[in-house]
Scaffold this active site. Structure first.
Site, mmCIF file in Angstrom:
data_model
loop_
_atom_site.group_PDB
_atom_site.id
_atom_site.type_symbol
_atom_site.label_atom_id
_atom_site.label_comp_id
_atom_site.label_asym_id
_atom_site.label_seq_id
_atom_site.Cartn_x
_atom_site.Cartn_y
_atom_site.Cartn_z
ATOM 1 N N ASP A 1 0.844 -1.205 0.000
ATOM 2 C CA ASP A 1 0.000 0.000 0.000
ATOM 3 C C ASP A 1 0.874 1.247 0.000
ATOM 4 O O ASP A 1 1.982 1.236 0.550
ATOM 5 C CB ASP A 1 -0.922 -0.039 1.241
ATOM 6 C CG ASP A 1 -2.150 0.844 1.062
ATOM 7 O OD1 ASP A 1 -2.337 1.406 -0.033
ATOM 8 O OD2 ASP A 1 -2.919 0.968 2.040
ATOM 9 N N HIS B 1 2.845 3.326 -9.043
ATOM 10 C CA HIS B 1 2.613 1.909 -9.351
ATOM 11 C C HIS B 1 3.818 1.314 -10.092
ATOM 12 O O HIS B 1 4.198 0.169 -9.850
ATOM 13 C CB HIS B 1 1.346 1.734 -10.187
ATOM 14 C CG HIS B 1 0.090 2.161 -9.470
ATOM 15 N ND1 HIS B 1 -0.184 1.788 -8.162
ATOM 16 C CD2 HIS B 1 -0.953 2.926 -9.855
ATOM 17 C CE1 HIS B 1 -1.344 2.296 -7.796
ATOM 18 N NE2 HIS B 1 -1.832 3.007 -8.805
ATOM 19 N N LEU C 1 10.449 -20.892 -4.788
ATOM 20 C CA LEU C 1 9.431 -20.023 -4.188
ATOM 21 C C LEU C 1 8.181 -20.046 -5.055
ATOM 22 O O LEU C 1 8.282 -20.111 -6.274
ATOM 23 C CB LEU C 1 9.947 -18.569 -4.139
ATOM 24 C CG LEU C 1 8.962 -17.523 -3.612
ATOM 25 C CD1 LEU C 1 8.917 -17.567 -2.080
ATOM 26 C CD2 LEU C 1 9.328 -16.108 -4.067
HETATM 27 C C1 IPE Z 1 -5.756 -2.845 -0.476
HETATM 28 O O1 IPE Z 1 -5.337 -1.554 -0.549
HETATM 29 C C2 IPE Z 1 -5.568 -3.507 -1.785
HETATM 30 C C3 IPE Z 1 -4.209 -3.528 -2.300
HETATM 31 C C4 IPE Z 1 -3.123 -3.173 -1.676
HETATM 32 C C5 IPE Z 1 -4.104 -4.037 -3.629
HETATM 33 P P1 IPE Z 1 -6.314 -0.326 -0.702
HETATM 34 O O2 IPE Z 1 -5.448 0.853 -0.610
HETATM 35 O O3 IPE Z 1 -7.153 -0.479 -1.916
HETATM 36 O O4 IPE Z 1 -7.246 -0.523 0.569
HETATM 37 P P2 IPE Z 1 -8.054 0.504 1.435
HETATM 38 O O5 IPE Z 1 -9.138 1.026 0.531
HETATM 39 O O6 IPE Z 1 -7.098 1.556 1.847
HETATM 40 O O7 IPE Z 1 -8.599 -0.294 2.591
HETATM 41 C C1 IPE Z 2 -1.093 0.349 -3.695
HETATM 42 O O1 IPE Z 2 -1.213 1.662 -3.681
HETATM 43 C C2 IPE Z 2 -2.273 -0.450 -4.213
HETATM 44 C C3 IPE Z 2 -2.152 -1.058 -5.525
HETATM 45 C C4 IPE Z 2 -1.178 -1.832 -5.882
HETATM 46 C C5 IPE Z 2 -3.265 -0.844 -6.484
HETATM 47 P P1 IPE Z 2 -2.493 2.591 -3.566
HETATM 48 O O2 IPE Z 2 -2.978 2.872 -4.959
HETATM 49 O O3 IPE Z 2 -3.488 2.008 -2.638
HETATM 50 O O4 IPE Z 2 -1.838 3.882 -2.961
HETATM 51 P P2 IPE Z 2 -2.410 4.907 -1.881
HETATM 52 O O5 IPE Z 2 -3.016 4.115 -0.780
HETATM 53 O O6 IPE Z 2 -3.420 5.744 -2.606
HETATM 54 O O7 IPE Z 2 -1.211 5.671 -1.458
HETATM 55 MG MG MG Z 3 -4.099 2.356 -0.710
#
Ligand code: IPE
Ligand code: IPE
Ligand code: MG
Length: 228
Positions: A14, A31, A126
Site C-alpha cells: 500500500d 505503481h 518459491l
Molecule cells: C488494499 O489496498 C488492496 C491492495 C493493496 C491491492 P487499498 O489501498 O485499496 O485498501 P483501502 O481502501 O485503503 O482499505
Molecule cells: C497500492 O497503492 C495499491 C495497488 C497496488 C493498487 P495505492 O494505490 O493504494 O496507494 P495509496 O493508498 O493511494 O497511497
Molecule cells: Mg491504498
C-alpha cells in the site's frame, strides 16, 4: 527464546499513490516504482531458504473504482511485469500463480497470466502468488458454493481450506506498508493465526533490507496458536 520459521509471507502493498503525490508525480509513477519493489522483494524471498510462498495483494475487487485510466494503466503494467519477469522467475526458480477473479480481465491479460503459470509451474524455490481482482470473502463464498454443488450438506473447516483458490497453507506473517492498519478483505481464512507487522514505509520505498529486519522481529515473537 522462540525461533519461528517463516514459510508463508503475505504482503498488502500500500502507498503507491501517496508516494507519487509526495513527489507531485502521477499516481501511475507510484505503481511503476511499486512493481520494481515487488521484483526486489520476490527475489529476496526466493533466496531466503525458509520462505516457500509469498502472496502479494496486487489488485482488490474494490480497486476498480479509481479513475478508469489508472485501472487500465494497472492492467497494462501487470501485463508488462509478467512479460519482463519471466527471466527472473526462471533464473531464481520462482513458480508464479494468480488468485482472484481473473475472468474480469481482458482475454490477452488472462492469456499472459495462464502462460506464465504454465511456464513456471515446475520451479520450486518459491511460489509467488499475486492476488488479482481478489476478495477474501468471495474466495470463501466460492469455496463453500463449490462444496454445496458437490452435494455436501454439512461442511468441515478442512473441506473449506482444501477448496480455497490459494494453495492452502496458513500465513505466518502479514506485512502491510504505508502505515494503514487493516486487512482490506485480504486472505481472511488464511490469516487466522498470522503475526501482523505494520510498516510506515510507502510500498515503493520498501526494501529487502527492511524485510530482513521484519523477519528477524518475527522470528523472536511468541506464537501461541491458542495454547496457554
Ligand atoms: C488494499 O489496498 C488492496 C491492495 C493493496 C491491492 P487499498 O489501498 O485499496 O485498501 P483501502 O481502501 O485503503 O482499505
Ligand atoms: C497500492 O497503492 C495499491 C495497488 C497496488 C493498487 P495505492 O494505490 O493504494 O496507494 P495509496 O493508498 O493511494 O497511497
Ligand atoms: Mg491504498
Amino acid at each position: 527464546m522462540s525461533n519461528n520459521t517463516l514459510q508463508h509471507l503475505a504482503i498488502i502493498m500500500d502507498g503507491n499513490g501517496r508516494w507519487a503525490n509526495k513527489r507531485s508525480l502521477n499516481r501511475t509513477k507510484g505503481h511503476e516504482k511499486g512493481a520494481e519493489t515487488i521484483r526486489e522483494i520476490t527475489t529476496y524471498c526466493a533466496e531466503h531458504t525458509s520462505i516457500e510462498t509469498a502472496t502479494f495483494y496486487t489488485f482488490s475487487t474494490e480497486n476498480w473504482t479509481p479513475p478508469k485510466v489508472e485501472v487500465e494503466f494497472l492492467m497494462r503494467l501487470l501485463d508488462r511485469y509478467l512479460k519482463n519477469e519471466l527471466t527472473t522467475y526462471q533464473k531464481h526458480g520462482i513458480c508464479f500463480k494468480a488468485i482472484g477473479n481473473i475472468n474480469a480481465f481482458s482475454k490477452s491479460l488472462q492469456k499472459r497470466i495462464k502462460e506464465t503459470e504454465l511456464l513456471t509451474k515446475n520451479n520450486t524455490n518459491l511460489t509467488q502468488i499475486l492476488a488479482l481482482n481478489y476478495s477474501g470473502r468471495s474466495e470463501i463464498t466460492t469455496a463453500v458454493n463449490k462444496l454445496i454443488s458437490k452435494g455436501k450438506k454439512s461442511i468441515t473447516e478442512e473441506e473449506i481450506s482444501a477448496s480455497l483458490q490459494t494453495p492452502y497453507t496458513d500465513i505466518d506473517l502479514l506485512i502491510r506498508t504505508s502505515g494503514e492498519e487493516r486487512i482490506s478483505n485480504f486472505l481472511l481464512w488464511q490469516l487466522s493465526y498470522s503475526e501482523f507487522y505494520f510498516s510506515p514505509t510507502l510500498w515503493p520505498d520498501f526494501t529487502a533490507k527492511e524485510l530482513d529486519n521484519i523477519i528477524k522481529d518475527f522470528e523472536q515473537r511468541t506464537r501461541r496458536f491458542g495454547d496457554a
